[in-house]
Design an enzyme around this catalytic site. Structure first.
Site, PDB file in Angstrom:
ATOM      1  N   LYS A 161       0.844  -1.206   0.000  1.00  0.00           N
ATOM      2  CA  LYS A 161       0.000   0.000   0.000  1.00  0.00           C
ATOM      3  C   LYS A 161       0.877   1.253   0.000  1.00  0.00           C
ATOM      4  O   LYS A 161       0.594   2.220  -0.698  1.00  0.00           O
ATOM      5  CB  LYS A 161      -0.934  -0.007   1.229  1.00  0.00           C
ATOM      6  N   GLN A 191      -5.144  -1.776   9.743  1.00  0.00           N
ATOM      7  CA  GLN A 191      -4.819  -3.040   9.066  1.00  0.00           C
ATOM      8  C   GLN A 191      -5.270  -4.230   9.924  1.00  0.00           C
ATOM      9  O   GLN A 191      -4.899  -4.340  11.085  1.00  0.00           O
ATOM     10  CB  GLN A 191      -3.299  -3.101   8.813  1.00  0.00           C
ATOM     11  N   ASP A 225     -11.600   1.998   3.774  1.00  0.00           N
ATOM     12  CA  ASP A 225     -11.718   0.529   3.666  1.00  0.00           C
ATOM     13  C   ASP A 225     -13.192   0.101   3.656  1.00  0.00           C
ATOM     14  O   ASP A 225     -13.492  -1.079   3.460  1.00  0.00           O
ATOM     15  CB  ASP A 225     -11.003  -0.156   4.847  1.00  0.00           C
TER      16      ASP A 225
END
Ligand code: NAD
Length: 280
Positions: free
Chosen positions: A48, A92, A115
């Site tokens: 990322k 994450q 997300d």
């Protein structure tokens, strides 16, 4: 049989994002929170970071030790929520045991939830309102769009019911008027479902769960699984399906690179919303 080129499509979208971001004097910022030292997470976060660097999104990494207090993480998210320079915030997953994942995720301001995992984003997805869609399902839908794979009236079978992949995919495929079936670890006679799938999406984390005897002729196969064995990557689908299917999204080089690029796209969308920039 057409092999879906996720790397190529992702590179094309990345270049489009880069040229748009180049035109902005102030750059978007993505804030990434990690807790602990999960090896796979390190690889994903690094991917990322590289992708952000390429398109010109600033990458802010808050890397906490596995015993950090939950309240400290929540406080950091609240700070980032208030900071107008920060466009997107992600945590994450998976987190180490003992943390309240829902509480942490739902602290993220909905406008920065790139997300697409907060309760509000999920609600918006179900109600077909404008909100962030989780990156892997969004990447898969982009593949369908780009390859002009029509879902209307098709039998779409999804294997895997996670919040990250399977569940949001149900809504996305319904939006396209597919007939959707979802299978999971307790499904009996999996083959009886997969055999009927015009489009089969597999996200289980079980190496080569699906093989050519389990699929319908000329079906579209989307392999989401990532299984690392002796340092080599394998999908959930045995490559022998190539003999029978019409399209195959392979592992590696299919959904994975698209997932990363959708995060960049969501971050740019958040940046534009926060700064009142309209699409041309
Ligand atoms: P998860 O690990 O949370 O859940 C796995 C799902 O598979 C569950 O719903 C379970 O019911 C189902 N399952 C397990 N065994 C099964 C069986 N024998 N038959 C049918 N269903 C079964 O899932 P996840 O987080 O969605 O991840 C799934 C896979 O996709 C993993 O390999 C993960 O690494 C990969 N993944 C890839 C990307 C990407 O960008 N390519 C993104 C997310 C996840």
């Amino acid at each position: 049989m057409i092999t879906i080129d996720g790397n190529g499509l992702a590179a094309k979208i990345k270049d489009e994002l880069k040229s748009e971001i180049d035109s902005y004097e102030i750059k978007p910022i993505l804030a990434v929170i990690t807790i602990g030292d999960d090896e796979s997470s390190k690889v994903y976060v690094n991917n990322k970071k590289k992708a952000c660097n390429y398109v010109g999104i600033s990458f802010l990494h808050f890397d906490y030790v596995s015993f950090v207090k939950e309240a400290e993480v929540i406080k950091k998210i609240e700070e980032l929520n208030k900071d107008n320079k920060v466009s997107g915030i992600i945590v994450q997953l998976p987190l180490p045991k003992g943390y309240d994942v829902n509480k942490i995720i739902n602290t993220i301001n909905n406008n920065k939830d790139v997300d697409g995992l907060t309760n509000e984003s999920i609600g918006k997805l179900i109600n077909k309102e404008d909100g962030f869609i989780p990156c892997t399902p969004k990447g898969i839908m982009s593949i369908f769009d780009y390859y002009k794979i029509n879902l209307e009236g098709k039998n779409v079978v999804i294997i895997g019911r996670s919040n990250l992949v399977g569940k949001p995919l149900i809504q996305e495929c319904l939006k396209k008027d597919a007939t959707v079936t979802i299978c999971h670890s307790k499904t009996s006679d999996l083959k009886s479902y997969t055999k009927k799938a015009d489009i089969l999406i597999v996200a289980t984390g079980i190496k080569h769960l699906i093989n050519k005897t389990m699929i319908k002729k000329d079906s579209v196969i989307i392999d989401v699984g990532i299984n690392k064995v002796n340092n080599k990557l394998y999908g959930d689908v045995n490559p022998n399906v190539e003999e029978k299917c019409s399209y195959l999204s392979p592992v590696p080089g299919g959904v994975g690179p698209m997932t990363v690029v959708m995060l960049l796209q969501n971050t740019l969308t958040a940046y534009k919303k926060i700064n009142g920039i309209k699409n041309e």
